[in-house]
Motif scaffolding. Sequence first.
Motif, mmCIF file in Angstrom:
data_model
loop_
_atom_site.group_PDB
_atom_site.id
_atom_site.type_symbol
_atom_site.label_atom_id
_atom_site.label_comp_id
_atom_site.label_asym_id
_atom_site.label_seq_id
_atom_site.Cartn_x
_atom_site.Cartn_y
_atom_site.Cartn_z
ATOM 1 N N LEU A 6 0.867 -1.278 0.054
ATOM 2 C CA LEU A 6 -0.009 -0.091 0.020
ATOM 3 C C LEU A 6 0.817 0.976 0.047
ATOM 4 O O LEU A 6 0.703 2.154 -0.793
ATOM 5 C CB LEU A 6 -0.892 0.116 1.389
ATOM 6 N N LEU A 7 2.089 1.156 0.784
ATOM 7 C CA LEU A 7 2.868 2.305 0.880
ATOM 8 C C LEU A 7 3.309 2.475 -0.364
ATOM 9 O O LEU A 7 3.921 3.615 -0.936
ATOM 10 C CB LEU A 7 3.817 2.290 2.051
ATOM 11 N N GLN A 8 4.039 1.233 -1.172
ATOM 12 C CA GLN A 8 4.824 1.476 -2.331
ATOM 13 C C GLN A 8 3.729 2.301 -3.383
ATOM 14 O O GLN A 8 4.329 2.807 -4.278
ATOM 15 C CB GLN A 8 5.028 -0.003 -2.822
ATOM 16 N N LYS A 9 2.409 1.772 -3.241
ATOM 17 C CA LYS A 9 1.608 2.268 -4.353
ATOM 18 C C LYS A 9 1.571 3.861 -4.131
ATOM 19 O O LYS A 9 1.519 4.516 -5.169
ATOM 20 C CB LYS A 9 0.135 1.748 -4.369
ATOM 21 N N LEU A 10 1.572 4.393 -2.876
ATOM 22 C CA LEU A 10 1.404 5.871 -2.586
ATOM 23 C C LEU A 10 2.717 6.251 -3.129
ATOM 24 O O LEU A 10 2.552 7.339 -3.696
ATOM 25 C CB LEU A 10 1.338 6.074 -1.026
ATOM 26 N N ARG A 11 3.827 5.717 -2.723
ATOM 27 C CA ARG A 11 5.179 6.340 -3.175
ATOM 28 C C ARG A 11 5.295 6.333 -4.633
ATOM 29 O O ARG A 11 5.794 7.573 -5.457
ATOM 30 C CB ARG A 11 6.065 5.472 -2.617
ATOM 31 N N SER A 12 4.692 5.477 -5.188
ATOM 32 C CA SER A 12 4.772 5.187 -6.821
ATOM 33 C C SER A 12 3.936 6.646 -7.481
ATOM 34 O O SER A 12 4.569 7.184 -8.544
ATOM 35 C CB SER A 12 4.323 3.853 -7.326
ATOM 36 N N LEU A 13 2.881 6.821 -6.986
ATOM 37 C CA LEU A 13 2.138 7.930 -7.501
ATOM 38 C C LEU A 13 2.703 9.134 -7.353
ATOM 39 O O LEU A 13 3.007 10.041 -8.456
ATOM 40 C CB LEU A 13 0.833 8.157 -6.620
ATOM 41 N N PHE A 14 3.408 9.412 -6.366
ATOM 42 C CA PHE A 14 4.168 10.924 -6.030
ATOM 43 C C PHE A 14 5.564 10.734 -7.079
ATOM 44 O O PHE A 14 5.889 11.865 -7.796
ATOM 45 C CB PHE A 14 4.893 10.998 -4.735
ATOM 46 N N LEU A 15 6.188 9.596 -7.268
ATOM 47 C CA LEU A 15 7.582 9.463 -7.926
ATOM 48 C C LEU A 15 7.299 9.545 -9.342
ATOM 49 O O LEU A 15 8.271 9.695 -10.249
ATOM 50 C CB LEU A 15 7.996 8.009 -7.683
ATOM 51 N N GLN A 16 5.912 9.569 -9.960
ATOM 52 C CA GLN A 16 5.668 9.974 -11.254
ATOM 53 C C GLN A 16 6.122 11.297 -11.602
ATOM 54 O O GLN A 16 6.569 11.610 -12.916
ATOM 55 C CB GLN A 16 4.343 9.598 -11.656
ATOM 56 N N VAL A 17 6.067 12.053 -10.762
ATOM 57 C CA VAL A 17 6.498 13.557 -10.900
ATOM 58 C C VAL A 17 7.928 13.889 -10.412
ATOM 59 O O VAL A 17 8.691 14.236 -11.191
ATOM 60 C CB VAL A 17 5.377 14.630 -10.320
ATOM 61 N N ALA A 18 7.932 13.561 -9.120
ATOM 62 C CA ALA A 18 9.552 13.948 -8.613
ATOM 63 C C ALA A 18 9.362 13.167 -7.079
ATOM 64 O O ALA A 18 8.620 12.681 -6.649
ATOM 65 C CB ALA A 18 9.449 15.415 -8.295
ATOM 66 N N ASP A 19 10.552 13.443 -6.476
ATOM 67 C CA ASP A 19 10.855 12.645 -5.372
ATOM 68 C C ASP A 19 10.884 13.592 -4.449
ATOM 69 O O ASP A 19 11.755 14.218 -3.791
ATOM 70 C CB ASP A 19 12.045 11.916 -5.117
ATOM 71 N N ILE A 20 9.570 13.887 -3.866
ATOM 72 C CA ILE A 20 9.345 15.007 -2.960
ATOM 73 C C ILE A 20 9.695 14.632 -1.486
ATOM 74 O O ILE A 20 9.646 15.506 -0.494
ATOM 75 C CB ILE A 20 7.856 15.366 -2.715
ATOM 76 N N SER A 21 10.356 13.406 -1.107
ATOM 77 C CA SER A 21 10.625 13.236 -0.124
ATOM 78 C C SER A 21 12.168 13.807 0.376
ATOM 79 O O SER A 21 12.419 13.973 1.551
ATOM 80 C CB SER A 21 11.126 11.523 0.215
ATOM 81 N N VAL A 22 12.572 14.472 -0.788
ATOM 82 C CA VAL A 22 13.859 15.334 -0.612
ATOM 83 C C VAL A 22 13.694 16.790 -0.165
ATOM 84 O O VAL A 22 14.658 17.467 0.131
ATOM 85 C CB VAL A 22 15.024 14.983 -1.668
ATOM 86 N N LEU A 23 12.426 17.350 -0.159
ATOM 87 C CA LEU A 23 12.211 18.510 0.093
ATOM 88 C C LEU A 23 12.343 18.772 1.657
ATOM 89 O O LEU A 23 11.942 18.028 2.414
ATOM 90 C CB LEU A 23 10.531 18.796 -0.357
ATOM 91 N N ASN A 24 12.726 20.036 1.521
ATOM 92 C CA ASN A 24 13.119 20.433 3.184
ATOM 93 C C ASN A 24 11.743 20.851 3.790
ATOM 94 O O ASN A 24 11.087 21.860 3.058
ATOM 95 C CB ASN A 24 13.823 21.591 3.128
#
Length: 688
Positions: free
Chosen positions: A670-688
Amino acid sequence: MRQDDLLIEVGTEELPPKALKRLGQAFCELIGAGLQKAELDFGEARFYASPRRLAVHVTNLSYQQQDKTLEKRGPAVAAAFDQDGNPTKAAQGWARGLGITPAEAGRIKTDKGEWLVYQAEVKGQALTELLPALVTEALSRLPIPKMMRWGSSEHSFIRPVHSVCMLYGDQLIEGELFGIKASTALLGHRFHHPDTISLKRANSYLDTLRQAYVVADFGERRNMIQQGLQQVAEKLGAQVGIDEDLLDEVTALVEWPVVLTAEFDQSFLQVPKEALIYTMKGDQKYFPLLSSDGQLMPVFAFVTNIESKDPQQIIGGNERVIRPRLADAEFFFNTDKKQSLESRLDSLGTVLFQKQLGSLKDKAQRIASLAKSIAELLNADVEHAYRAGLLSKADLMTQMVMEFPEVQGTMGQHYATHDGEPQAVASAIGSQYHPRFAGDDLPDSAVSCAVSLADKLDTLVGIFGIGQLPKGDKDPFALRRAAIGLLRICVEKGLKLDLTVLIDKAVREFGDILTNAEVNQQVLDFILGRFRSWYQEKGIETDVIQAVLARQPTSPVDFDARIRAVQHFKSLESATALAAANKRVANILAKNAHDMDSSVQESLLSDEAEIALAEHLKHTEADVNSAMEQLDYKQVLERLSALHQVVDNFFDQVMVMADDEQLKNNRLALLQKLRSLFLQVADISVLN
């Protein structure tokens, strides 16, 4: 404590004009840094610079350092004395270094024990003691590429030094620099005031020199020249193109600027204006004047260092000087027109582009073929693109370009037009090097873009392909500029081109002569890496750029769209929480990559919060996929931002790492699906 202004001036022979401003600024910065290091308080430091002087004016400078207490802690008492109370070698060595005996040392108790300590009152040094060495240090660290010596002196500097002045208020600070004792004597204008003039007070420096026909403030002289140019242009109903570098250089050539105008024979206007302008600016440091419609006028402005009672003598002299230079340009132009660009192609084979990459003729042929391929991708005229690429370097063999290298490309456009080449071909030849600098114009048509991109790609791939990557500041083939120019063309022209495709086509044009097996990836990484500095100059935060770089989209237009979408997303209220959640998700998935199933099994969803997240993801996925088809990244991230609350609820209420293996793996999916949706645009996990 006494405070007053300080003036430091080094009087010299004429300093290099292109380096003057930088030398003045560096001298000021180094003096300021030296005073701070010496712990002398001051208001501000300002530089003055003219052809025959470098100076620094410091306001409200303290005359003396503050007195302070020096405390030096020694060894622990237990280690400083033996059982008989005699000092150990450790205590003796420490005391000897301070010029005392162990018995003269004090003691200090701390939580960690008792220690020997030495305390002394240190009186602050006066400016008179500190300044000569401080100024010497600053002058030795100036960015001077090549020093010179003069006479029998052992001293060296960028130019011979004639005078040194170090004045604090009205007090002369004695000292010696370059074998010259400091005095209050300043050099006046070389012609208007050849005698020295005495400086009475530090804060009267500018007024004192003005009496000697010297405007010492670089910025003031620059403004005087700029205003003078505008005034003469308005008087003639003309426009003056202010070249900032030329303005700085001319400012560095004069101490008492006077702006005048002169004329040249109107017949020279038959020569392309670019060649005439280059001659006037580059050779004579003149400022060309243009009519309201941008046409060159037979008149130019110039700056003289003399206020003449008969300015016509100076005007006439400058008119006599410029005439043979313009006549040369006219001769070259008329001679070059006798031979077509096409007829010069074979002679390109005699000029080496790069030893391993062949001649300029080889390069032109590669550019022609690559430009044709790019034009096809852009639905542009492929034959025009090929023809322009083939002729693109031919003007390098003309007398005009050999004499005035700055007009390459531009003269090729004029000669192509004269030869009867199609306008699209001529225009593409003229703009092949664009953009040449930040803010420069871009190629004006699809054919021109194809040729310009081909030229830049050929250089990038060729040089990388033989392993000559840029290192540090060394970039002899201007690869960084080529990469940024390529990105600007694609992004600002909205060209939907893929860098991997372009690089692959460019590599194939070289056949088997490239030796670097990693050239494709290295060139791609290098070009994408230029995005970082380009966007930073636009004020885009580093983390936004990094978020997109993490996905490495290979279309510059696509990259730019993602940057703008992430920048917008970061402004949303939910961005901080979602970025943190993505970071948490990324960490969880990285640690459990081997346990994840490929899909979510709805039958295993048991907790209310995880059921809600699964439902929202299902509905959001359809919207995201629809927006992705339109490349509407802003809409994608806005839609995903609506997941903020349901994601928070999931982490608050659900134990991802459940004891039940199936349950845990399903939640990871489920988390992988959530992450994949965001990663289609960018890796927002690196945002401060």
